[in-house]
Structure formats: C-alpha cells, structure tokens
Design a protein around this motif. Structure first.
Motif, PDB file in Angstrom:
ATOM      1  N   SER A 231      14.776  47.255  19.258  1.00 47.55           N
ATOM      2  CA  SER A 231      13.555  47.799  18.776  1.00 47.55           C
ATOM      3  C   SER A 231      13.624  49.284  19.037  1.00 47.55           C
ATOM      4  O   SER A 231      12.865  50.031  18.532  1.00 47.55           O
ATOM      5  CB  SER A 231      12.390  47.068  19.940  1.00 47.55           C
TER       6      SER A 231
ATOM      7  N   ARG B 255      20.046  43.354  34.781  1.00 52.80           N
ATOM      8  CA  ARG B 255      18.843  43.013  34.435  1.00 52.80           C
ATOM      9  C   ARG B 255      17.729  43.684  35.019  1.00 52.80           C
ATOM     10  O   ARG B 255      18.079  43.896  36.330  1.00 52.80           O
ATOM     11  CB  ARG B 255      18.470  41.505  33.938  1.00 52.80           C
TER      12      ARG B 255
ATOM     13  N   THR C 126      11.603  48.502  30.363  1.00 51.02           N
ATOM     14  CA  THR C 126      11.551  49.467  29.242  1.00 51.02           C
ATOM     15  C   THR C 126      11.453  50.928  29.848  1.00 51.02           C
ATOM     16  O   THR C 126      12.341  51.749  29.334  1.00 51.02           O
ATOM     17  CB  THR C 126      10.276  49.162  28.271  1.00 51.02           C
TER      18      THR C 126
ATOM     19  N   GLY D 286      16.033  40.032  14.736  1.00 54.58           N
ATOM     20  CA  GLY D 286      15.800  38.863  15.807  1.00 54.58           C
ATOM     21  C   GLY D 286      16.531  37.572  15.319  1.00 54.58           C
ATOM     22  O   GLY D 286      16.518  37.383  13.708  1.00 54.58           O
TER      23      GLY D 286
ATOM     24  N   SER E 186      21.914  38.793  21.283  1.00 54.81           N
ATOM     25  CA  SER E 186      22.072  37.977  22.401  1.00 54.81           C
ATOM     26  C   SER E 186      23.319  36.966  22.722  1.00 54.81           C
ATOM     27  O   SER E 186      23.879  36.993  23.678  1.00 54.81           O
ATOM     28  CB  SER E 186      20.747  37.661  22.958  1.00 54.81           C
TER      29      SER E 186
ATOM     30  N   ASP F 160      20.747  43.493  28.357  1.00 55.90           N
ATOM     31  CA  ASP F 160      19.767  43.222  26.983  1.00 55.90           C
ATOM     32  C   ASP F 160      18.738  43.839  27.081  1.00 55.90           C
ATOM     33  O   ASP F 160      17.759  43.764  28.205  1.00 55.90           O
ATOM     34  CB  ASP F 160      19.977  41.726  26.994  1.00 55.90           C
ATOM     35  N   GLU F 161      18.361  44.743  26.066  1.00 57.91           N
ATOM     36  CA  GLU F 161      17.036  45.130  26.130  1.00 57.91           C
ATOM     37  C   GLU F 161      15.936  44.187  26.460  1.00 57.91           C
ATOM     38  O   GLU F 161      14.986  44.430  27.108  1.00 57.91           O
ATOM     39  CB  GLU F 161      16.708  45.668  24.747  1.00 57.91           C
ATOM     40  N   ASP F 162      15.953  42.888  26.115  1.00 53.94           N
ATOM     41  CA  ASP F 162      14.992  41.818  26.142  1.00 53.94           C
ATOM     42  C   ASP F 162      14.805  41.591  27.607  1.00 53.94           C
ATOM     43  O   ASP F 162      13.620  41.220  28.044  1.00 53.94           O
ATOM     44  CB  ASP F 162      15.270  40.619  25.367  1.00 53.94           C
ATOM     45  N   THR F 163      15.785  41.772  28.424  1.00 48.29           N
ATOM     46  CA  THR F 163      15.595  41.384  30.082  1.00 48.29           C
ATOM     47  C   THR F 163      15.760  42.913  30.871  1.00 48.29           C
ATOM     48  O   THR F 163      15.735  42.804  31.909  1.00 48.29           O
ATOM     49  CB  THR F 163      16.714  40.618  30.398  1.00 48.29           C
TER      50      THR F 163
END
Length: 564
Positions: A403, A296, A359, A259, A264, A353-356
């Motif tokens: 992650s 996304r 899962t 992080g 990003s 982006d994995e964050d947006t």
C-alpha cells in the motif's frame, strides 16, 4: 540387563492383574538386534502412554558412516528414520484392542521441515542409534492384558525395527544416498550465500504456495517459481550440479504487488527457508540466512529492560526508552522491541510484512509530518532506520508491502509479484520515486542498542517436578506460567514449542542467577543443545522435542512475565 525371555516371564506373571503391575516391566532387555528400555510406565490405560527407547549399536543398525558423518547428513538420516517408523506405527497402532490408549504405538510426527529431534539420535562417532517411542500398554478395563502387551513388544515392535531402523543396502541404499546428497547440496548453498553477497536464494521450479491454511503440503497446480533474469544467480552444487534461481542480495529488498499475487507467499517461504525441507515439499532449495527473524507487531506482549531508543525516544511521560519495560506493549513499541531483540540474537536478516506491522512504526508521510511535527512524535519510523541498520550493523531487511511506496526510496532492490511470477521492478521504482520526494526530517543519529538485561533471581517455577506442556505452536506452559508464542512465527513445530519450555525451565534453574543476562542464558542453552543434544535440557525421562533456534530461545525468555 535382562533378556527378552525374562520380559516374557514378567508379562505372563502380570497378565490379568491390576494395571499398576505394568510398572514391573521397567528396565532394559536384550533383543536379537537391539536393546529395549522401558523408561516410564503409564499409571492407568487412560494416562499418557508409556515411554520406551531402543538402542541399536553401530553394527546392528549397519548404516554406512558416510550417511551420518556431517551434522546435516546426520539430521537428515535421523529425520527419515522417524518418518519411516511413524508410518509403520500408524498401521500397527490399535491392532491390540483394549481400554484407553491400549495398543497405541507412536513416535514424533514430523512436519515438512527437517528438524533435529529427541525421537532419534545417531552417535556420529559410533553410528549407534537411540530411538524413542510411546506405547499404550493394553488393558481389560483396568487390568493388564499381558498377552496383548507381549504381541506388541515381541511381534509388532521387532517388525517395525526391521523395516524402519535397519540399513538394507539392496532395498534402500540408493535412497539414503540421495538423502545425504540433498542435505549436502542445501548446506553448500547456506555456506556460500554470504560470499555471493546474498541473504536468501529461491531456486527456479520451487513450489511456494501451500495446500491450505491448515496444510503445509505443496499446493497442486501452483505456479512454479521462476527468477527474473536480472536477479538470477547460479550455484554449482556438489551432487545436483548447476542450480539457478533468484538471489536476494544483502541490503534492503522490497516485495510489492497487488493483493493475492504472492507477496506474502514468497515472504512466508523465506521465513521457513531457515529450515531444510523434505524432498517433494517444493521448497527444498528455498534457502535463507539461518539467523533471519520474522518481525511483526505484537500488541499486549511484555517488554523487559529493552533499549528501544533506536526507534522510540523522548516519550511525553519522560520514561527512559534505553531501558524500557511494559507489561502491555503497543503495536509500535512491541515491533521496536522485536527488532532490538532479534539483533541481540545475532539476526543478520529481518523479515517483515506490512500486513502484520504497526503502520506508525513503518513510516509517516509528509502530510502527517506537517500536521503533527516530528518534535511531537516520539517514534522514529523504521523507514528512516532501515538503511542505517544495514550500513552500520550489517542487518538486511526483506519487506513485503502493498500500500505504501515510501520504501522505494531506500530499497536496494524491488521485486514485484505478478500472478506469483517475480519481476525486477528496481529501475522503474527508483525512477518513479525520484518524482515524489519524501520530504522526511532526518532522523537523529542511531546508536546500537546497549542493553545487557540481567534479571534478578526469582522463582516462577517451584518444586522439583514442573510440568512442561506445549499447546500446539501457540504457547507453552511451564508449571503455572504460560508463555504466549503465537506471534513468534518461525516456531515450526509443537515439539519446538515444548523444547522452548524446557529451555526456559533450564535457564531459570541453572543460569539466571542474578549475574547472567538473558542473551547469555540463551547462548548457553544453545551451546548445551549443540554439545549434549536436547536431552541436556531435561531431567529424567526425555519427551519428544525438536530443536529451536537461538532466536526463538531468546524470544521465549523475553516473553516470561514478572522478571521485575
């Protein structure tokens, strides 16, 4: 066409009269080195400012042909003229005092991106310059300040034109030449990405971090980008000469790291690399395949007649995912639809982006598969399709992940961001991945989405005069309809958002007749913008608009609710 002397007489006549008398100024007037057209006059001093345009012939503007002879040079020159006029107008605005918007002089407010805009259009054949601006015609309360308007039109405006819209070789010749050469160098990289097997390029020395969440300017003191030696490529540019940087190859690329190490940030720079940037931005030579689309999850969006069977099938409700419709999509369903719609728009690169992301759309681990068998899960994870997208349909993917290491198994190259410095981690990632087999059940054979989505004729926009209003970059309202564009992340400017509203209105009035598909309508809109400019989408007075890409036009059409 009237002379400037006749305009002076009109201004003298309407001085101190009721504000509606300003409408008598509408028309065209000859000035010594341009023609002034007063196209729309505001109804009162508190209403939206009046719209004016200036037309300079090729000899009047005097820009050498080599500065606008190619599209990339022309757009760069137009952009620079807008910036110059806007800077001068900011200093001149409100020197004439009064009520409401009195004394305002303005044009488009450009962002860091170099975009084609209606504020300035140069005819590539003749060199004629058409420039659009706004003015707040001055008033005392609700009576006309004719003397103030005369100062604006006869003193301030000619001075602005002289300093910003006329070519001065001695003063600015070298600078304009450097702009044209920068445009050529960037276009050279775009034209040669594919032949080098690349989908993106980030030059050494680029500054990727931005100043803040509300400023797109480069961050002071940021770490300059430096390519890993294993990924470094070189371009021999026409003017700058040799330039080196990181080449991202076609296929599946994974960007990893801890992080706050820059994953990003790099991905956002690649998202924005579909556009050119002004000199000094730091991302002048961050170049991405122009068809690239950011994907996304988008909970709650509407999906209409979309074939998402590549990723979702055998729903427990029995609904057909080859022609899927919902007004309230889940995260995984919306992301599947976004991938398919990007492919319909011709995307050759997907950015994620994995964050947006959802899962459960990206992957399912082995333990989950043991507890919930694949036969009970209708979602085929993107992990199991990402290689197939490239090998079957030539669609590359660049994914930032922090992650899960599942994508190590399918990635062609792995980049680790370490304190904003990229490192080639491919060999190590593959070595470690070999020790942890995924144990995935093979996905069923995928077929290219086959949806030709033709909406029935319907009339969401009624009446001849339908108002289009952009709400920043987040949404556009067309009449009473509001289209949410918050998750269409590559809309870079509010004027692009407004242009999408006009594109949507044009498509529904002129194209979507019950036979034309959404994809065909989007391509027709793109053709109109290419041949006739953004003006071709408008009726009457032309507002400030910036050109969107095909992907965003189709995204806007796809988000219009109520097509059933």
């Amino acid at each position: 066409m009237d002379s400037q002397r006749e305009l002076e007489q009109i201004l003298h006549k309407i001085h101190r009269r009721g504000y509606p008398a300003c409408k008598e100024t509408r028309g065209e007037y000859r000035f010594p080195f341009y023609t002034l057209s007063i196209d729309h006059v505001q109804g009162d001093p508190f209403a939206s400012p009046s719209r004016l345009s200036l037309r300079l012939t090729g000899p009047q503007a005097a820009f050498p042909r080599e500065l606008y002879e190619t599209p990339c040079r022309r757009i760069a020159l137009q952009d620079e003229l807008i910036r110059r006029f806007a800077a001068g107008a900011k200093k001149e605005s409100f020197r004439v005092k009064g009520s409401g918007h009195s004394g305002l002089i303005a044009t488009s407010q450009c962002t860091q991106q170099v975009l084609e805009r209606t504020a300035c259009r140069i005819d590539p054949r003749t060199g004629e310059v058409l420039f659009r601006l706004e003015m707040g015609f001055p008033a005392f309360g609700r009576t006309v300040d004719g003397d103030g308007l005369r100062r604006m039109l006869f003193d301030q405006l000619p001075a602005l034109v002289k300093t910003s819209l006329l070519y001065n070789k001695e003063k600015d010749g070298a600078y304009f030449t450097s702009l044209a050469q920068l445009a050529d160098d960037r276009q050279y990289i775009r034209d040669h990405l594919s032949e080098q097997g690349l989908c993106a390029f980030v030059a050494n020395g680029s500054i990727l971090p931005r100043a803040s969440g509300v400023s797109d300017r480069p961050m002071e003191g940021a770490v300059p980008f430096l390519s890993p030696p294993e990924m470094e490529v070189c371009f021999a540019l026409p003017y700058r000469g040799e330039i080196r940087g990181m080449g991202i190859k076609k296929g599946v690329t994974l960007i990893v790291g801890g992080g706050y190490h820059g994953k990003s940030t790099l991905l956002r720079a690649l998202e924005d690399g579909v556009y050119d940037h002004i000199a000094g931005d730091g991302r002048e030579f961050v170049i991405t395949d122009p068809s690239a689309v950011k994907i996304r999850a988008e909970d709650g969006r509407s999906v209409w007649h979309t074939d998402i069977s590549l990723f979702i099938r055998d729903l427990p409700t029995g609904r057909d995912t080859r022609c899927f419709t919902t007004r309230d999509a889940s995260g995984s369903t919306s992301q599947a639809a976004n991938v398919v719609e990007a492919m319909e728009a011709g995307a050759r690169v997907l950015l994620m982006d994995e964050d947006t992301s959802a899962t459960n759309f990206l992957y399912r681990d082995e333990l989950m598969q043991r507890v919930v068998s694949p036969g009970q899960e209708p979602i085929i994870p993107f992990l199991q399709r990402v290689r197939e997208l490239y090998e079957k349909w030539g669609v590359s993917t660049i994914l930032a992940a922090g992650s899960s290491g599942s994508f190590f198994h399918v990635a062609h190259q792995v980049v680790q961001m370490d304190r904003y410095v990229p490192r080639d981690l491919t060999a190590r990632a593959k070595e470690e991945a070999a020790r942890f087999p995924l144990g995935l059940v093979p996905a069923p054979e995928g077929k290219a989405p086959e949806s030709r989505r033709v909406p029935r004729p319907f009339a969401p926009f009624r009446g001849e005069r339908v108002k289009v209003r952009a709400m920043g970059r987040e949404a556009v309202s067309v009449g009473k309809e509001e289209i949410d564009l918050r998750q269409v992340e590559q809309v870079a400017d509010s004027e692009q958002c407004a242009a999408l509203g006009y594109a949507l209105l044009y498509a529904h009035r002129q194209l979507l007749d019950g036979r034309c598909s959404l994809q065909e309508a989007a391509r027709q809109v793109e053709k109109i913008m290419e041949e006739r400019g953004l003006e071709g989408l408008c009726q009457g007075s032309v507002p400030f608009l910036a050109r969107p890409r095909l992907a965003e036009v189709l995204a806007c059409l796809n988000r219009l609710r109520g097509m059933d």
